[in-house]
Scaffold this motif. Structure first.
Motif, PDB file in Angstrom:
ATOM      1  N   ASP A   1      11.263   8.320  68.144  1.00 23.63           N
ATOM      2  CA  ASP A   1      10.735   9.425  67.349  1.00 23.63           C
ATOM      3  C   ASP A   1      11.791   9.902  66.353  1.00 23.63           C
ATOM      4  O   ASP A   1      12.928  10.195  66.724  1.00 23.63           O
ATOM      5  N   LEU A   2      11.415   9.965  65.101  1.00 22.16           N
ATOM      6  CA  LEU A   2      12.358  10.300  64.031  1.00 22.16           C
ATOM      7  C   LEU A   2      11.964  11.621  63.397  1.00 22.16           C
ATOM      8  O   LEU A   2      10.847  11.769  62.899  1.00 22.16           O
ATOM      9  N   ARG A   3      12.873  12.571  63.431  1.00 22.92           N
ATOM     10  CA  ARG A   3      12.631  13.878  62.822  1.00 22.92           C
ATOM     11  C   ARG A   3      13.901  14.363  62.141  1.00 22.92           C
ATOM     12  O   ARG A   3      15.003  14.039  62.560  1.00 22.92           O
ATOM     13  N   MET A   4      13.736  15.168  61.125  1.00 22.70           N
ATOM     14  CA  MET A   4      14.878  15.718  60.405  1.00 22.70           C
ATOM     15  C   MET A   4      15.024  17.204  60.704  1.00 22.70           C
ATOM     16  O   MET A   4      14.027  17.918  60.776  1.00 22.70           O
ATOM     17  N   ARG A   5      16.258  17.626  60.862  1.00 19.07           N
ATOM     18  CA  ARG A   5      16.519  19.040  61.060  1.00 19.07           C
ATOM     19  C   ARG A   5      16.545  19.744  59.705  1.00 19.07           C
ATOM     20  O   ARG A   5      16.956  19.162  58.702  1.00 19.07           O
ATOM     21  N   LYS A   6      16.111  21.005  59.698  1.00 20.45           N
ATOM     22  CA  LYS A   6      16.069  21.760  58.449  1.00 20.45           C
ATOM     23  C   LYS A   6      17.465  22.259  58.126  1.00 20.45           C
ATOM     24  O   LYS A   6      17.874  23.355  58.520  1.00 20.45           O
ATOM     25  N   THR A   7      18.204  21.431  57.418  1.00 24.39           N
ATOM     26  CA  THR A   7      19.544  21.769  56.996  1.00 24.39           C
ATOM     27  C   THR A   7      19.734  21.246  55.584  1.00 24.39           C
ATOM     28  O   THR A   7      18.908  20.444  55.100  1.00 24.39           O
ATOM     29  N   TYR A   8      20.775  21.666  54.899  1.00 22.82           N
ATOM     30  CA  TYR A   8      20.970  21.329  53.487  1.00 22.82           C
ATOM     31  C   TYR A   8      20.966  19.823  53.273  1.00 22.82           C
ATOM     32  O   TYR A   8      20.265  19.306  52.412  1.00 22.82           O
ATOM     33  N   TYR A   9      21.753  19.112  54.058  1.00 19.72           N
ATOM     34  CA  TYR A   9      21.782  17.649  53.985  1.00 19.72           C
ATOM     35  C   TYR A   9      21.026  17.083  55.179  1.00 19.72           C
ATOM     36  O   TYR A   9      21.606  16.508  56.092  1.00 19.72           O
ATOM     37  N   ASP A  10      19.711  17.248  55.169  1.00 21.28           N
ATOM     38  CA  ASP A  10      18.891  16.781  56.276  1.00 21.28           C
ATOM     39  C   ASP A  10      18.955  15.266  56.436  1.00 21.28           C
ATOM     40  O   ASP A  10      18.876  14.745  57.546  1.00 21.28           O
TER      41      ASP A  10
ATOM     42  N   ASN B   1      25.728  19.914  42.330  1.00 29.01           N
ATOM     43  CA  ASN B   1      26.567  21.094  42.437  1.00 29.01           C
ATOM     44  C   ASN B   1      27.644  20.805  43.479  1.00 29.01           C
ATOM     45  O   ASN B   1      27.459  20.996  44.672  1.00 29.01           O
ATOM     46  N   LYS B   2      28.785  20.311  43.006  1.00 29.62           N
ATOM     47  CA  LYS B   2      29.809  19.788  43.904  1.00 29.62           C
ATOM     48  C   LYS B   2      30.380  20.849  44.850  1.00 29.62           C
ATOM     49  O   LYS B   2      30.633  20.579  46.021  1.00 29.62           O
ATOM     50  N   ARG B   3      30.601  22.037  44.348  1.00 25.78           N
ATOM     51  CA  ARG B   3      31.183  23.085  45.201  1.00 25.78           C
ATOM     52  C   ARG B   3      30.232  23.446  46.338  1.00 25.78           C
ATOM     53  O   ARG B   3      30.645  23.557  47.498  1.00 25.78           O
ATOM     54  N   ARG B   4      28.975  23.635  45.994  1.00 23.26           N
ATOM     55  CA  ARG B   4      27.986  23.978  47.018  1.00 23.26           C
ATOM     56  C   ARG B   4      27.811  22.828  48.003  1.00 23.26           C
ATOM     57  O   ARG B   4      27.717  23.045  49.216  1.00 23.26           O
ATOM     58  N   SER B   5      27.803  21.601  47.489  1.00 23.44           N
ATOM     59  CA  SER B   5      27.657  20.438  48.353  1.00 23.44           C
ATOM     60  C   SER B   5      28.803  20.348  49.339  1.00 23.44           C
ATOM     61  O   SER B   5      28.605  20.085  50.534  1.00 23.44           O
ATOM     62  N   ALA B   6      30.029  20.568  48.842  1.00 21.65           N
ATOM     63  CA  ALA B   6      31.205  20.493  49.702  1.00 21.65           C
ATOM     64  C   ALA B   6      31.120  21.521  50.829  1.00 21.65           C
ATOM     65  O   ALA B   6      31.453  21.221  51.983  1.00 21.65           O
ATOM     66  N   MET B   7      30.655  22.716  50.495  1.00 22.04           N
ATOM     67  CA  MET B   7      30.529  23.764  51.495  1.00 22.04           C
ATOM     68  C   MET B   7      29.565  23.358  52.605  1.00 22.04           C
ATOM     69  O   MET B   7      29.831  23.576  53.799  1.00 22.04           O
ATOM     70  N   HIS B   8      28.467  22.734  52.222  1.00 25.83           N
ATOM     71  CA  HIS B   8      27.471  22.356  53.227  1.00 25.83           C
ATOM     72  C   HIS B   8      27.912  21.150  54.055  1.00 25.83           C
ATOM     73  O   HIS B   8      27.522  21.031  55.222  1.00 25.83           O
TER      74      HIS B   8
END
Length: 254
Positions: free
Chosen positions: A169-178, A213-220
């Motif tokens: 079963d494959l599911r994704m969690r609700k997060t920025y980089y799901d 958005n590199k800064r935001r991506s790095a944070m996540h």
């Protein structure tokens, strides 16, 4: 869960405000040399006419299936809704602004079977928003383990093929980089991902893309290490350094 067809590939596509580009994405699927597929497009309550556009394509080929979200939930929830309707023994991901080259599915399926791979990914090239300009090939390593992936940016979502029989079963969690989180969870039990270093996908570069958005991506990415993977500060810093360096090298040219 729907009945699984062992040879079928279920293509998972979340779509939001994609009316102008989803047609090209669908056409790239229709042009595949591997024909046993279904394309599940989860329309995430777009303010434009994305849903109507998908319905028109649905009429042209029964393998194209509209999955209507009851409310806007973001990419992870849209992908999960499409996954809930998937009948294939294999799961492929294709974002609504990307396109596949004709042999993408055939080549990736053959490679996955030859290596007994639970998760397979490929090389690709970026293309401009209008599709006119194409960049250099982004090469990928032959294999990635869980720990190697923590410090790597090699897996592009629209190149991924997952063996549902192996993964379950494959599911994704609700997060920025799901997507990144999902690949980590697949590999965490000790599985190895296999990379096919061939140019088989076009990644459309959009100015409004959140991943730009590199800064935001790095944070996540940092939050993923600390909050999702529960890594120590030291280990998080080590993997983040590798991730950032590889990302810099990857994006230093178009």
């Amino acid at each position: 869960m729907p009945v699984v067809n062992a040879h079928r590939v279920s293509i998972i596509t979340p779509a939001y405000k994609a009316a102008q580009i989803i047609g090209e994405t669908i056409e790239s699927v229709l042009g595949q040399t591997y024909s046993d597929w279904e394309m599940l497009i989860a329309e995430d309550c777009s303010p434009d006419n994305t849903r109507d556009v998908i319905r028109e394509w649905e009429k042209k080929d029964p393998r194209i299936k509209l999955v209507s979200m009851p409310a806007n939930g973001g990419p992870a929830m849209a992908r999960n809704e499409a996954l809930a309707h998937a009948t294939g023994g294999w799961i492929a991901f294709l974002d609504s602004d990307d396109v596949w080259l004709p042999e993408k599915l055939e080549r990736t399926m053959a490679y996955a079977r030859a290596n007994g791979s639970a998760l397979t990914y490929t090389g690709f090239r970026r293309m401009s928003a209008d599709g006119v300009r194409t960049g250099k090939q982004v090469h990928v390593p032959r294999t990635l383990s869980y720990h190697a992936l923590l410090g790597n940016t090699a897996i592009a979502t629209s190149t991924v093929l997952v063996n549902r029989t192996e993964v379950g079963d494959l599911r994704m969690r609700k997060t920025y980089y799901d997507d990144f989180d999902c690949w980590l969870q697949i590999l965490k039990p000790g599985r190895i991902a296999y990379g096919l270093d061939e140019d088989l996908m076009r990644y459309r570069v959009l100015s409004q893309s959140v991943s730009r958005n590199k800064r935001r991506s790095a944070m996540h990415v940092w939050r993923a290490y600390r909050e999702l993977e529960k890594l120590s500060v030291l280990k998080s810093a080590w993997y983040f350094g590798q991730y950032a360096l590889r990302g810099l090298l990857k994006y230093r040219q178009f």
